[in-house]
Design an enzyme around this catalytic site. Structure first.
Site, PDB file in Angstrom:
ATOM      1  N   THR A   1      10.185  -6.891 -13.096  1.00  0.00           N
ATOM      2  CA  THR A   1       9.622  -8.234 -13.264  1.00  0.00           C
ATOM      3  C   THR A   1       8.473  -8.449 -12.283  1.00  0.00           C
ATOM      4  O   THR A   1       8.610  -8.175 -11.091  1.00  0.00           O
ATOM      5  CB  THR A   1      10.717  -9.295 -13.000  1.00  0.00           C
ATOM      6  OG1 THR A   1      11.784  -9.052 -13.916  1.00  0.00           O
ATOM      7  CG2 THR A   1      10.186 -10.707 -13.192  1.00  0.00           C
TER       8      THR A   1
ATOM      9  N   ASN B   1      -7.105   2.527  10.031  1.00  0.00           N
ATOM     10  CA  ASN B   1      -6.370   1.391  10.593  1.00  0.00           C
ATOM     11  C   ASN B   1      -6.299   1.431  12.119  1.00  0.00           C
ATOM     12  O   ASN B   1      -6.087   0.411  12.756  1.00  0.00           O
ATOM     13  CB  ASN B   1      -4.949   1.338  10.014  1.00  0.00           C
ATOM     14  CG  ASN B   1      -4.261   2.681  10.037  1.00  0.00           C
ATOM     15  OD1 ASN B   1      -4.756   3.645   9.445  1.00  0.00           O
ATOM     16  ND2 ASN B   1      -3.147   2.780  10.731  1.00  0.00           N
TER      17      ASN B   1
ATOM     18  N   CYS C   1       3.467   0.963  11.607  1.00  0.00           N
ATOM     19  CA  CYS C   1       4.490   1.643  10.818  1.00  0.00           C
ATOM     20  C   CYS C   1       5.057   2.819  11.584  1.00  0.00           C
ATOM     21  O   CYS C   1       6.074   3.381  11.232  1.00  0.00           O
ATOM     22  CB  CYS C   1       3.896   2.156   9.518  1.00  0.00           C
ATOM     23  SG  CYS C   1       2.787   0.994   8.764  1.00  0.00           S
TER      24      CYS C   1
ATOM     25  N   ALA D   1       0.820  -1.213   0.000  1.00  0.00           N
ATOM     26  CA  ALA D   1       0.000   0.000   0.000  1.00  0.00           C
ATOM     27  C   ALA D   1       0.854   1.263   0.000  1.00  0.00           C
ATOM     28  O   ALA D   1       0.501   2.255  -0.641  1.00  0.00           O
ATOM     29  CB  ALA D   1      -0.941  -0.006   1.198  1.00  0.00           C
ATOM     30  N   THR D   2       1.981   1.241   0.691  1.00  0.00           N
ATOM     31  CA  THR D   2       2.810   2.445   0.749  1.00  0.00           C
ATOM     32  C   THR D   2       3.292   2.828  -0.657  1.00  0.00           C
ATOM     33  O   THR D   2       3.190   3.992  -1.065  1.00  0.00           O
ATOM     34  CB  THR D   2       4.017   2.225   1.688  1.00  0.00           C
ATOM     35  OG1 THR D   2       3.513   1.859   2.981  1.00  0.00           O
ATOM     36  CG2 THR D   2       4.867   3.473   1.811  1.00  0.00           C
TER      37      THR D   2
ATOM     38  N   SER E   1      -3.284  -3.989   0.088  1.00  0.00           N
ATOM     39  CA  SER E   1      -2.026  -4.644   0.449  1.00  0.00           C
ATOM     40  C   SER E   1      -2.322  -6.092   0.838  1.00  0.00           C
ATOM     41  O   SER E   1      -3.228  -6.344   1.634  1.00  0.00           O
ATOM     42  CB  SER E   1      -1.419  -3.890   1.629  1.00  0.00           C
ATOM     43  OG  SER E   1      -0.206  -4.486   2.009  1.00  0.00           O
ATOM     44  N   ALA E   2      -1.546  -7.019   0.284  1.00  0.00           N
ATOM     45  CA  ALA E   2      -1.864  -8.440   0.492  1.00  0.00           C
ATOM     46  C   ALA E   2      -1.683  -8.891   1.939  1.00  0.00           C
ATOM     47  O   ALA E   2      -2.435  -9.729   2.440  1.00  0.00           O
ATOM     48  CB  ALA E   2      -1.000  -9.301  -0.434  1.00  0.00           C
ATOM     49  N   HIS E   3      -0.677  -8.311   2.624  1.00  0.00           N
ATOM     50  CA  HIS E   3      -0.378  -8.865   3.952  1.00  0.00           C
ATOM     51  C   HIS E   3      -1.399  -8.486   5.019  1.00  0.00           C
ATOM     52  O   HIS E   3      -1.341  -8.962   6.152  1.00  0.00           O
ATOM     53  CB  HIS E   3       1.051  -8.507   4.393  1.00  0.00           C
ATOM     54  CG  HIS E   3       1.265  -7.103   4.856  1.00  0.00           C
ATOM     55  ND1 HIS E   3       1.289  -6.764   6.178  1.00  0.00           N
ATOM     56  CD2 HIS E   3       1.489  -5.955   4.178  1.00  0.00           C
ATOM     57  CE1 HIS E   3       1.524  -5.452   6.299  1.00  0.00           C
ATOM     58  NE2 HIS E   3       1.649  -4.946   5.089  1.00  0.00           N
TER      59      HIS E   3
END
Ligand code: PLP
Length: 392
Positions: free
Chosen positions: A242, A153, A328, A73-74, A201-203
């Site tokens: 990639t 959040n 964060c 996300a960042t 964000s996946a995590h």
């Protein structure tokens, strides 16, 4: 360490076993570079990414061609804010955001201010929400972008975007929303209608770390963004490098899982969060900072008066993982900027805990957490001279 109670799912989530399994083949066996167009290794990787994008698009109800993969996300926030400002600086150099944004937005805005852009930071109310009226008043002919947190959040407050989107559109202002915490926790259909851009964000949703995405409505026809990372021309030239095949496959699996069991998961989270809030708010002089009508089902944020938050966190760390603001930013010993913006007094902002639940939280975790937190809060209060002198 792992016998601890984990109540910090808004910081990060464990990668689901199903996600790990979906990713595994793409590390060693099917390791090709999706940009290698002359042999089967490349074709296989490209095919896996195509299928993953189709899964994400179908699950979220968006077009696969509107997705750009990033490292999280960042990066996504940097890409959008800087990309739009750079592409539209002739049209205007004004942005609008709020004082309760994630630091990824606030720090990027500070950078843009140094580059000559002007940013209006809207106040939020006691629930952490901005008012459409204040947004309307802040809009100017040169406002190119508005950036708001969809789900906070720290408090879980969900910002209604309907009216804001209408106002932004009428002013020719792009609307970006950080929906990192919303993914998998609230339905997103009307959200996608409202925004021009968003990020995930996946995590945060049981996927791998270092994997994120940007949604750009009508990417092909729009050309709204300057490309952020040059090199190799991948992803329509918007972000060179990639592609992360295992990460993308894992992200797709994570999103699919989140929405496959959505109703059950939301019910589970809401029930446990309510139980946790009830238990902790039963302590005298404890108050909830998560009072928005629309809010995430997994997040509680509670202040315990007459307690030093840092000491409380330290003593709780023997038993459980919780936080007092965004992870964060946890190196900084400042009260949460979100709670401060909401008007929470400094001492209460310091004395707050963010407790975020997730898929693997059990009722027993909640019961134990209530007992332990209550005990630690009580012990700290008994050491505090002000507690004795408090007004009952
Ligand atoms: N935005 C929000 C609302 C978040 O909660 C976070 C993570 O704490 C981020 C952005 C940053 O996400 P990432 O770790 O993917 O860079």
């Amino acid at each position: 360490m792992y016998s601890q109670i984990y109540l910090d799912y808004n910081a990060t989530t464990p990668c689901a076993q199903e996600v790990v399994e979906a990713m595994l083949p793409y590390f060693h066996e099917d390791f090709g570079n999706p940009s290698s167009s002359h042999h089967p290794y490349g074709w296989l990787a490209k095919d896996a990414i195509g299928k993953a994008s189709a899964t994400i698009a179908a699950t979220l109800g968006i077009a696969a061609s509107d997705i750009i993969y990033t490292s999280g996300a960042t990066e996504s926030i940097n890409m959008i804010l800087k990309g739009i400002c750079s592409a539209h600086k002739q049209q205007g150099k004004h942005l609008i955001t709020s004082k309760a944004e994630h630091k990824a937005v606030l720090d990027t805005c500070a950078f843009l201010e140094e580059e000559g852009f002007e940013v209006t930071y809207l106040d939020v109310d006691a629930q952490g929400l901005i008012s459409p009226k204040a947004f309307k008043d802040a809009l100017r002919p040169d406002t190119v972008l508005a950036a708001f947190l969809y789900a906070n959040n720290e408090t879980g407050a969900v910002q209604p975007l309907g009216e804001i989107a209408t106002l932004a559109k009428a002013n020719n202002t792009f609307l970006f929303a950080d929906a990192t915490q919303a993914l998998g926790k609230i339905p997103l259909a009307s959200f996608f209608e409202a925004v021009d851009f968003c990020c995930f964000s996946a995590h945060k949703v049981y996927g791998p770390k270092g994997m994120g995405m940007v949604y750009i409505k009508n990417l092909e026809g729009r050309g709204a963004l300057s490309s952020f990372i040059q090199g190799g021309g991948q992803q329509k030239g918007m972000r060179g490098g990639t592609l992360n095949t295992p990460g993308i496959v894992g992200f797709a699996k994570a999103i699919q899982l989140a929405y496959a069991n959505f109703d059950q998961e939301i019910q589970h989270l809401t029930q446990l969060r309510n139980q946790l809030e009830e238990g902790l708010l039963a302590l005298e002089h404890s108050t909830s900072n998560s009072t928005a009508v629309a809010r995430l089902p997994n997040t509680a944020n509670i202040s315990f008066a007459y307690v030093d938050g840092e000491t409380l966190l330290r003593s709780l760390s023997k038993f459980m993982a919780v936080s007092n603001g965004s992870a964060c930013n946890s190196a900084a010993v400042e009260p949460s900027h979100v709670l401060s913006a909401m008007g929470v007094k400094k001492n209460l902002a310091y004395a707050s805990l963010r407790l975020s639940l997730g898929r693997y939280t059990k009722e027993d975790d909640i019961k134990r957490a209530i007992t332990i937190i209550s005990k630690e809060v009580q012990a700290l209060r008994e050491d505090n001279i002000l507690w004795e002198r408090r007004q009952q």
